[in-house]
Write a protein that holds these residues in place. Sequence first.
Motif, PDB file in Angstrom:
ATOM      1  N   SER A  54       0.821  -1.215   0.000  1.00  0.00           N
ATOM      2  CA  SER A  54       0.000   0.000   0.000  1.00  0.00           C
ATOM      3  C   SER A  54       0.853   1.263   0.000  1.00  0.00           C
ATOM      4  O   SER A  54       0.365   2.336  -0.341  1.00  0.00           O
ATOM      5  CB  SER A  54      -0.950   0.007   1.203  1.00  0.00           C
ATOM      6  OG  SER A  54      -0.222   0.152   2.396  1.00  0.00           O
ATOM      7  N   LEU A  55       2.126   1.171   0.356  1.00  0.00           N
ATOM      8  CA  LEU A  55       3.000   2.350   0.352  1.00  0.00           C
ATOM      9  C   LEU A  55       3.573   2.679  -1.027  1.00  0.00           C
ATOM     10  O   LEU A  55       4.040   3.788  -1.249  1.00  0.00           O
ATOM     11  CB  LEU A  55       4.154   2.157   1.339  1.00  0.00           C
ATOM     12  CG  LEU A  55       3.811   2.350   2.807  1.00  0.00           C
ATOM     13  CD1 LEU A  55       5.001   1.987   3.684  1.00  0.00           C
ATOM     14  CD2 LEU A  55       3.363   3.758   3.083  1.00  0.00           C
ATOM     15  N   GLN A  58       3.067   6.198  -2.952  1.00  0.00           N
ATOM     16  CA  GLN A  58       2.539   7.211  -2.033  1.00  0.00           C
ATOM     17  C   GLN A  58       3.485   8.411  -1.943  1.00  0.00           C
ATOM     18  O   GLN A  58       4.636   8.346  -2.343  1.00  0.00           O
ATOM     19  CB  GLN A  58       2.321   6.617  -0.644  1.00  0.00           C
ATOM     20  CG  GLN A  58       1.244   5.565  -0.611  1.00  0.00           C
ATOM     21  CD  GLN A  58      -0.108   6.117  -1.001  1.00  0.00           C
ATOM     22  OE1 GLN A  58      -0.509   7.176  -0.560  1.00  0.00           O
ATOM     23  NE2 GLN A  58      -0.810   5.388  -1.857  1.00  0.00           N
ATOM     24  N   THR A  59       2.989   9.480  -1.361  1.00  0.00           N
ATOM     25  CA  THR A  59       3.759  10.715  -1.245  1.00  0.00           C
ATOM     26  C   THR A  59       4.761  10.628  -0.094  1.00  0.00           C
ATOM     27  O   THR A  59       4.695   9.727   0.749  1.00  0.00           O
ATOM     28  CB  THR A  59       2.815  11.901  -0.998  1.00  0.00           C
ATOM     29  OG1 THR A  59       2.104  11.660   0.219  1.00  0.00           O
ATOM     30  CG2 THR A  59       1.833  12.050  -2.151  1.00  0.00           C
ATOM     31  N   THR A  62       3.458  10.416   3.536  1.00  0.00           N
ATOM     32  CA  THR A  62       2.978   9.076   3.875  1.00  0.00           C
ATOM     33  C   THR A  62       4.138   8.183   4.289  1.00  0.00           C
ATOM     34  O   THR A  62       4.054   7.453   5.279  1.00  0.00           O
ATOM     35  CB  THR A  62       2.234   8.452   2.683  1.00  0.00           C
ATOM     36  OG1 THR A  62       1.186   9.326   2.284  1.00  0.00           O
ATOM     37  CG2 THR A  62       1.656   7.103   3.045  1.00  0.00           C
TER      38      THR A  62
END
Length: 98
Positions: A54-55, A58-59, A62
Amino acid sequence: MSGGHWAVIGLLALMAFLIRVAGLMAGERIRASRLAWMLDELPGLIVVSLVASSLIGQTLPTWISAGAALGIAVITNNVIATMAVGVLAFASLTWLGG
């Protein structure tokens, strides 16, 4: 519904049952083998794989928040503290950045 529909429903129900039985049988065979130690580690490995996947993409806030949460998890071994620090870090980083 026609007989064909009922046949498909019956076949799918049978296959779902057989998949579950096969999983139970495989689990029992693994428990009895020398590889049983892997079952003890499986829940943690599943959580790590879900978080890692899920990472991706990501920004930076996050990732920084995830790192802060990881640090708290290692230090305290407390799920509530880990979640609180992760959420607070993300909220503060996005509030400061936006």
